[in-house]
Structures are given as structure tokens and as C-alpha cells.
Design a protein around this motif. Sequence first.
Motif, short mmCIF file in Angstrom:
data_model
loop_
_atom_site.label_atom_id
_atom_site.label_comp_id
_atom_site.label_asym_id
_atom_site.label_seq_id
_atom_site.Cartn_x
_atom_site.Cartn_y
_atom_site.Cartn_z
N TYR A 188 42.78 39.77 45.03
CA TYR A 188 41.92 40.57 45.74
C TYR A 188 40.95 39.69 46.37
CZ TYR A 188 38.64 44.24 47.09
OH TYR A 188 37.75 45.03 47.82
N GLY A 189 40.77 40.05 47.89
CA GLY A 189 39.87 39.34 48.59
C GLY A 189 40.14 38.86 49.91
N ALA A 222 44.06 37.90 34.87
CA ALA A 222 43.51 38.92 35.68
C ALA A 222 41.73 38.97 35.43
CB ALA A 222 43.90 40.28 35.56
N GLY A 223 41.21 39.23 36.54
CA GLY A 223 39.76 39.09 36.57
C GLY A 223 39.06 37.82 36.72
N MET A 280 37.73 35.53 45.82
CA MET A 280 38.95 36.10 45.26
C MET A 280 38.97 36.32 43.81
SD MET A 280 41.27 34.51 43.73
CE MET A 280 41.03 33.03 42.60
N MET A 281 39.75 37.48 43.31
CA MET A 281 39.93 37.99 42.06
C MET A 281 41.10 37.79 41.75
SD MET A 281 38.03 40.76 39.90
CE MET A 281 38.99 42.21 40.63
N VAL A 282 41.68 37.45 40.60
CA VAL A 282 42.98 37.18 40.25
C VAL A 282 43.38 38.82 39.70
CG1 VAL A 282 44.71 36.71 38.64
CG2 VAL A 282 43.22 34.98 39.76
#
Length: 148
Positions: free
Chosen positions: A139-140, A107-108, A82-84
Motif C-alpha cells: 500500500y502506498g 504484512a504491516g 509503503m506498507m506490506v
Amino acid sequence: MELDKRKLGPSGLPLPRFVSFRSGEVNMRAGPGTRYPISWIYHRRRLPIEIVDEFDTWRQIRDWQGTVGWVHQSMLKGQRSMMVTGAVRTIFDDPEPGSRPVLQAEAGVIGELESCNSEGWCQVEIKDITGWLKRSSLYGSYKDEVFD
């Protein structure tokens, strides 16, 4: 799209689905083969990527910004990551906002995605620290996806 109604690709796995990059350098191509030009080069090992189509040993992917292209299956692994997203996010000890914060992630930041529950929380691991993050902050994972 309901997750249990996804179509199966030629590999026998559901489409779309999330995977991650195996390598720290991945070429995205304009089409499914080495004869197609490279349209993008990723430098983020473990970046979560969505497979949206399959052709032979090539996978059509979509990244977190919506960019679509083709990568060879050898550059992908089934392990979820996952990505923040958004802003600095708090990772909590338990899946509830009143629990103890264990980490702040910008983030990222990329981490492992361990599980997601029906209440909108996902268990993540970042740099050997495990905790819970709201699904809307990463995201993920699909909106209503539940897995462990």
C-alpha cells in the motif's frame, strides 16, 4: 482515475496523492480544525497515507483500510513510504520473480518507497535493505503510477 488527470488542490499539489506520517502519534479529526473531535489516533510513524482533499492547513486523508478524516499538514511529509499488505512477502534483488530473494517482510511492515516501474514492481527499502516488491503486495502507490 488517470494520474495525469488529477485535480490540483489549493496547495497546488495533485489530489489524491500519497504522503506519510511525520510523527509517531497523529490525531485524525472528524473535521478540518482542532474544534472537531479526535476520531482516531495513529501510532505508526512513516505510515503511508493518501491525501484526498485540502482545506487551509488541514488535509483530508484516507488510510489503507479506507478510514477517512482530517489531520494537520504539519503531521505529514511528502516522502513516500509503503506498507506490506496481505501475507509474508519476498523482496527481490531485481524486479523479476526469478531473481535472488533479499528479505522476507510480514504484512504491516513499513518501509521507504523509492520508485515504481511500468511492469508493476516497486523498489523499496526496509531497515537499510533495498529490493523490489510487486506493487500488488504493498500500500502506498497507485495501480499504474511510475516514478523514480
